[in-house]
Structures are given as C-alpha cells and as structure tokens.
Scaffold this motif. Structure first.
Motif, PDB file in Angstrom:
ATOM      1  N   LYS A 100     -43.619 -64.744  -9.870  1.00 34.40           N
ATOM      2  CA  LYS A 100     -42.465 -65.492 -10.390  1.00 34.40           C
ATOM      3  C   LYS A 100     -41.344 -64.552 -10.808  1.00 34.40           C
ATOM      4  N   GLN A 112     -39.702 -63.361  -7.616  1.00 33.92           N
ATOM      5  CA  GLN A 112     -38.897 -64.419  -7.004  1.00 33.92           C
ATOM      6  C   GLN A 112     -37.578 -64.587  -7.745  1.00 33.92           C
ATOM      7  N   ALA A 113     -37.636 -64.563  -9.078  1.00 37.50           N
ATOM      8  CA  ALA A 113     -36.413 -64.693  -9.879  1.00 37.50           C
ATOM      9  C   ALA A 113     -35.503 -63.488  -9.663  1.00 37.50           C
ATOM     10  N   TYR A 114     -36.093 -62.311  -9.660  1.00 34.33           N
ATOM     11  CA  TYR A 114     -35.340 -61.073  -9.442  1.00 34.33           C
ATOM     12  C   TYR A 114     -34.610 -61.133  -8.100  1.00 34.33           C
ATOM     13  N   ALA A 136     -33.846 -63.779  -6.320  1.00 35.49           N
ATOM     14  CA  ALA A 136     -32.829 -64.846  -6.309  1.00 35.49           C
ATOM     15  C   ALA A 136     -31.531 -64.379  -6.975  1.00 35.49           C
ATOM     16  N   SER A 168     -27.826 -63.415  -5.100  1.00 36.42           N
ATOM     17  CA  SER A 168     -26.610 -64.154  -5.455  1.00 36.42           C
ATOM     18  C   SER A 168     -25.403 -63.231  -5.557  1.00 36.42           C
ATOM     19  N   LEU A 218     -32.097 -70.038 -10.247  1.00 34.11           N
ATOM     20  CA  LEU A 218     -33.552 -69.997 -10.151  1.00 34.11           C
ATOM     21  C   LEU A 218     -34.125 -71.220  -9.448  1.00 34.11           C
ATOM     22  N   ASP A 235     -33.696 -72.029  -6.511  1.00 32.18           N
ATOM     23  CA  ASP A 235     -34.108 -71.630  -5.165  1.00 32.18           C
ATOM     24  C   ASP A 235     -35.190 -70.557  -5.182  1.00 32.18           C
ATOM     25  N   ALA A 236     -35.495 -70.026  -6.354  1.00 33.58           N
ATOM     26  CA  ALA A 236     -36.446 -68.918  -6.449  1.00 33.58           C
ATOM     27  C   ALA A 236     -37.819 -69.229  -5.867  1.00 33.58           C
ATOM     28  N   ILE A 279     -38.540 -68.297  -2.238  1.00 38.21           N
ATOM     29  CA  ILE A 279     -38.553 -66.895  -1.821  1.00 38.21           C
ATOM     30  C   ILE A 279     -39.992 -66.415  -1.729  1.00 38.21           C
TER      31      ILE A 279
END
Length: 227
Positions: free
Chosen positions: A28, A31-33, A35, A39, A76, A78-79, A82
C-alpha cells in the motif's frame, strides 16, 4: 485506501497505512508513493516511503495541511490499480567469510549452528526493501529468517567497512559507505549501494526485492571488492 494523516511539520504530512512491518502494508505504501510520484503535482516537494508510512513535503507557501491532505486523498483513489510488484528483483553478491564477516563465528555460536548454516539461511530468503535511511543508500531489508534474529551489538563499532552485509533484529542491510554501526556483520559485497549513475543515487529502492548470493573470495576480488 485507508490512510491516517498526521502533521509532521508546517510543510510536511505523514500518511500511515498501518503500524507494523508487513508486506501487505508495504504494498500500500508503494502504491501510494507511485501514485503521488506519477501525478508530478507541484504541491509535492518530497515524497519519502518507509515501512508503513509515507512522508510528503509540500509547498506550504501555496498549500496548507488540509488542502494537501485532500489533494493526496484524491490521487490515492487510483493507487490500488498500481501493481505493487512491478519493482525489480536485485541480486547482491556477498563474500561470506570470517575475514570480512566479523560476527559470523559469534552468531554461529549464539545460534548453535555452523557458519555454513547461517549463510544458507541468509541467502535463501527474498527480502523486501522497506525503507532507505540512516545513510544515503542504506536499505532496510526484511524480513530475515526468524532463526537468525539477533540483537544489535552492545557496543557499536566506530567504523564498519563499505559494503558490509549485516543483520540486526529481523532485518538485513548493506553499509553503503564506511561508517559507525552496531549491526552484526556476516560478509561483504563488492557492489556499490550508493553511486551517481544510479536512479535516485541508490542501487535499490523501496518496493524492490533483494536476494543475497554467496560468492568466493576470488569472485569478490574480481568484481572489485576490497579486503
């Protein structure tokens, strides 16, 4: 994505995805990193992933804490799409021997194992890069086999050689440069962990998978290692 936001400073926020060392939490975080990095939003000045959290430095001249959190939360969404496993798998060659593995014999005695068994356990695991810290290029790798779990040295060394491969608790790491350190040293790699040609200057990055491969002294020297 369930996230806890906390103020770190007047220009940074920490996102918590959990509070334990866990592969699913690490996914997680990655994925956040990814996303936020993708951006390329001008609000974000720095994004630093760790075990279960993400520190985001933001432009406090143009954005306040609440606005930044709302922006992050929208990105996030869309995270989860990923792929958290798209990072590379890295093999690090290691010369495991007492001349460079200063704590090999002591650990073998502590664990009532042979040195060969210690090396076998250390090389059979696939590690995850959970964080980069302490020093540039110093990657925290987990989890080391529970049978190798060991405390840090009671008295840290004033100088640990560059490339030293070490363990502490249930983590492994490679010292990217000569520095003080209290981790127990098992061997040495000829690979530079921190160098200008690398993306982000680091040989490995958060989310990567790492395996250690035992090599001979001859191979170690041929690859540029120093005793």
């Amino acid at each position: 994505m369930n996230v806890e936001y906390r103020i770190a400073s007047e220009s940074s926020v920490i996102l918590y995805f959990g509070h334990t060392i866990d592969a699913r939490i690490s996914d997680k975080v990655y994925q956040a990193y990814a996303a936020l990095k993708r951006s390329a939003h001008p609000a974000f000045l720095e994004i630093v992933p760790s075990y279960a959290s993400l520190m985001v430095g933001f432009n406090s001249v143009r954005y306040d804490f609440q606005t930044t959190c709302r922006l992050i939360q929208s990105l996030l969404e869309d995270a989860p799409n990923i792929d958290a496993r798209e990072q590379k798998v890295v093999t690090i060659p290691v010369y495991y021997a007492q001349e460079v593995g200063w704590d090999l014999e002591a650990l073998a005695l502590e664990k009532r194992m042979s040195i060969e068994a210690i090396v076998a356990l250390h090389t059979q695991t696939t590690y995850r890069v959970y964080a980069i810290g302490f020093a540039p290029g110093f990657a925290y790798l987990g989890q080391t086999d529970e049978r190798l779990e060991t405390a840090r040295l009671a008295n840290p060394r004033k100088a640990v050689p560059k490339g030293s491969v070490a363990i502490a608790d249930r983590q492994s790491a490679v010292y990217p440069a000569k520095s003080p350190g209290g981790w127990k040293i098992l061997g040495r790699t000829p690979i530079a962990m921190f160098d200008a040609p690398y993306p982000g200057l680091s040989f490995v990055h958060v989310g990567d998978s790492v395996r250690f491969e035992a090599i001979s002294q001859e191979r170690f020297l041929a690859l540029g290692g120093e005793l």
